[in-house]
Design an enzyme around this catalytic site. Structure first.
Site, mmCIF file in Angstrom:
data_model
loop_
_atom_site.group_PDB
_atom_site.id
_atom_site.type_symbol
_atom_site.label_atom_id
_atom_site.label_comp_id
_atom_site.label_asym_id
_atom_site.label_seq_id
_atom_site.Cartn_x
_atom_site.Cartn_y
_atom_site.Cartn_z
ATOM 1 N N TYR A 187 0.799 -1.214 0.000
ATOM 2 C CA TYR A 187 0.000 0.000 0.000
ATOM 3 C C TYR A 187 0.836 1.271 0.000
ATOM 4 C CZ TYR A 187 -4.219 2.689 0.663
ATOM 5 O OH TYR A 187 -5.257 3.566 0.480
ATOM 6 N N TRP A 192 2.669 3.000 2.392
ATOM 7 C CA TRP A 192 2.872 3.914 3.505
ATOM 8 C C TRP A 192 3.982 3.462 4.451
ATOM 9 C CZ3 TRP A 192 0.865 8.653 4.669
ATOM 10 C CH2 TRP A 192 -0.230 9.110 3.919
#
Length: 756
Positions: A107, A109
């Site tokens: 993702y 992050w």
């Protein structure tokens, strides 16, 4: 000077005897985030993964059943054993099923650093291995990212050019905030947040006399404004209110017909729907009052105020994380078109002021160095929020952005960066899906639920344990991130892990290009020079930058105004839409034939609620997503060790709940325990439980086990926003709450798994 760039700020780490003892905010940050206080103590806590580990059943039978995930103990192994096992599984799955059976689930992050960006490293590695099934969009902006290119332009392009706060302070008169301007959200930015802006921006606008309207079930979604009205409208009813505001503008002739004629397409079919010509129902304030609980006279008065002065209309990301989530974003644009202030100082629209720190910074959209990821030969993909569907329904069709696709048959999941047990909805369904692949490999720093439910876990370094460059689009500083401490345990950075794997698989030269980390930092830095010059930025030599530790990106000579060039000359500066104009009605979307997302914004009547309380699972204040939930700042916010649930005193009294009680929150999808906070600053009939509490079931072997820590995604439902976007719909959930009686099970979320 040693700096560390994190998603929630820039810090100077204080290290004593090789141990991190403090994260000091940089002196120029006007409103530093306290999340940084969680790193000391957490970075080497018992939650830290110190050695490679393999699930016992998988070690005995690689590629066998996944039913033991989350249930069986782990066996710690040396790095060679772990890497040999990962390489063998990659080789086996590719040989038996092809690269279309590998899902690269990251993702993004995991790190604010641009080189050790876990998602980029994973994608580069898997592309070198022959490709992988990818995901598109984001949980935060799934509906918005798909919609906006059809009606206004690319989402990232728009966000980087939002009207600056300094311009708003000089020219805006009324700031209408659908979903508010939450300070907690503006702590973060994907590539780092070196200078926090929102609190001071709200103060500047207040001193300039700007009036605010906070349209949200939560008063706390807009704090610090001197003149702020709180309108606690019903969750999910924003589109109905926007339609009624549009109705008043059109009905009273307050809309800008000249702007509509020159800069937009499709007003007429929308107008016919708005006035009730199509369905016999005018979308007037009386109609909206029954759906929003906002009295009709207030709606009329707000519409007139918006037309009487310079108005900024902003919509929070959260509004599109719902069923039919495209509609409030689309209606925000339509309202701004009707007012005709787009491209003018202080007016127009915003798509997420307050959602992240850098939106509205007014700085140049330069994102700094990048790691080349290569080209993915595999065309298969999924919308990011449809991972459970993919794993449960291989071969099944799905609609997305005007085309019909099919879910691939995934046998191996490789995840580096992010945590699906935080982002994904309906975790009990997701757990069933997560046990389907033959192999799951995870790079992790801590024993999160995702690590505990993997087959092979490779310990990764944190940002303080490696060299990198911190740089975010539209941020103030680019920072040299020099390693502050030695890696904890046997942790290795993602680059070294992938380089060692690439060597085992025969493409180390292509993956690493003969460079070590410092060589890569120099290479990517030099590669960003041309993009910097295009923005009028002259970077210093790498050695100068690395020695000085930071570089301040110069401000533009003029204030930023969103779509100013388009307004000045729409023929010379057309938008990236099919018509080159703002599209109130989209012929392209209409041509897709989607009943759940037609060619212009509409109101969809929601079904009767399944439970009496609407759940808002918004972003947390004390962490980013689930990162450092085990840190001191996040844990200090817990009640009896559990995530706090905010509810109105009236709802609490009806259920015999007192402030500080442990409560059970439940619906047809699952149940969890939380700690109750009573507040008048939440609308009755609504409860709020932030995302990010580490998933912690009572019995991992039991289906639909009680979650005892407060992860709201055991309650949210896993359906797409519409056939257009398939975006996340976390905010369309209803629940019931009851007081928990008896002894509560202990929270074990931060404990390591069992080891053999």
């Amino acid at each position: 000077m040693t700096y560390t760039s994190l998603h929630w700020g820039a810090y100077r780490p204080l290290v004593e005897n090789g141990r991190l003892v403090e994260m000091r905010p940089v002196p120029w940050d006007r409103d530093p985030s306290p999340i940084g206080a969680s790193l000391p103590g957490a970075i080497d806590s018992p939650s830290r993964i110190r050695r490679p580990a393999v699930r016992r059943g998988f070690l005995e039978r690689p590629g066998g059943s996944g039913e033991g995930r989350g249930r069986e103990p782990f066996v710690e192994v040396d790095w060679d054993t772990a890497l040999d096992l990962v390489a063998a599984e990659l080789r086996r799955v590719r040989g038996e099923y092809g690269n279309r059976a590998i899902f690269g689930g990251s993702y993004g992050w995991s790190s604010a650093g641009r080189f050790h960006h876990a998602q980029s490293q994973l994608h580069r590695f898997l592309n070198g291995f022959g490709g992988y099934v990818s995901s598109r969009d984001s949980y935060s902006l799934g509906a918005g990212r798909v919609l906006l290119p059809h009606i206004a332009g690319d989402m990232d392009w728009l966000l980087a050019r939002h009207t600056s706060w300094d311009n708003l302070a000089e020219h805006c008169q009324l700031f209408v905030a659908f979903g508010g301007l939450p300070l907690k959200n503006a702590q973060v930015s994907p590539g780092g947040a070196s200078d926090h802006l929102l609190r001071e921006a709200i103060d500047r606008l207040s001193r300039a006399g700007v009036r605010f309207v906070n349209l949200s079930p939560l008063r706390s979604d807009l704090q610090g404004a001197a003149d702020c009205e709180w309108w606690p409208l019903r969750p999910g009813s924003d589109t109905a209110l926007m339609l009624a505001l549009a109705y008043v503008l059109v009905d009273e002739g307050l809309h800008d017909q000249a702007f509509l004629a020159r800069y937009t397409v499709g007003f007429e079919p929308f107008r016919d729907y708005l006035l009730g010509v199509v369905d016999g129902q005018p979308k007037d304030p009386e109609w909206a009052a029954a759906r929003t609980d906002i009295p009709a006279p207030r709606i009329v008065e707000l519409a007139r105020r918006m037309a009487a002065g310079r108005t900024m209309i902003n919509v929070a990301y959260a509004l599109q994380r719902a069923v039919h989530g495209e509609q409030p974003f689309w209606m925000t644009l339509v309202l701004a078109c009707l007012l005709g202030q787009i491209g003018l100082p202080g007016g127009g629209f915003g798509l997420g002021y307050g959602a992240m720190n850098n939106t509205g910074s007014g700085r140049k959209p330069f994102s700094g160095p990048r790691l080349e990821q290569g080209t993915n030969p595999v065309r298969d993909f999924i919308p990011v929020a449809r991972i459970a569907d993919m794993l449960l329904r291989p071969g099944a069709p799905f609609d997305y952005d005007g085309r019909r696709h099919r879910y691939p048959d995934i046998r191996l999941v490789y995840w580096a960066g992010g945590n699906a047990f935080h982002h994904h909805q309906d975790l009990n369904r997701f757990l069933h899906a997560w046990r389907r692949p033959q192999t799951i490999v995870v790079h992790e720093q801590y024993w999160t639920a995702q690590a505990k439910h993997a087959d092979i876990v490779l310990p990764a370094t944190t940002a303080l344990e490696r060299d990198d460059i911190g740089s975010a689009s539209s941020d103030r500083f680019m920072l040299a991130m020099k390693r502050a401490i030695e890696p904890v345990g046997e942790a290795r950075d993602d680059y070294r892990i992938f380089l060692d794997l690439a060597g085992r698989l025969g493409f180390a030269d292509r993956f690493g290009e003969g460079r070590d980390t410092l060589d890569w930092l120099r290479h990517s830095y030099e590669g960003s020079r041309q993009r910097a010059r295009e923005q009028g930025i002259e970077l210093p030599d790498f050695e100068v930058f690395w020695a000085e530790g930071c570089f301040e990106v110069p401000r533009p000579a003029q204030q930023t105004i969103l779509l100013e060039e388009f307004r000045d000359d729409p023929e010379a500066h057309p938008l990236g839409t099919p018509s080159g104009r703002l599209e109130i009605h989209s012929e392209r979307i209409a041509g897709f034939g989607y009943a759940d997302c037609p060619g212009h914004p509409v109101w969809f009547e929601p079904p009767p609620p399944s439970h009496p309380l609407h759940l808002i699972s918004n972003q947390p204040k004390t962490r980013l997503h689930s990162q450092y939930d085990h840190g001191a700042y996040s844990r200090a916010s817990k009640i009896h060790g559990r995530e706090p649930l905010t509810l109105h005193p009236r709802d609490a009294a009806a259920r015999g709940i007192a402030d500080g009680d442990i409560v059970r929150v439940f619906n047809e999808r699952g149940a969890l325990l939380a700690g109750a906070i009573l507040s008048e600053d939440i609308r009755p009939g609504v409860v709020q439980l932030a995302t990010g509490a580490w998933y912690d079931p009572v019995d991992p072997a039991e289906h639909n086990s009680l979650e005892k820590h407060g992860n709201p995604n055991v309650l949210t439902h896993d359906v797409g926003a519409s056939s257009l976007s398939q975006g996340c719909t976390a905010h369309s959930a209803q629940v019931e709450v009851e007081r928990w009686s008896g002894e509560a099970p202990p929270v074990t979320a931060f404990e390591p798994p069992r080891f053999r």
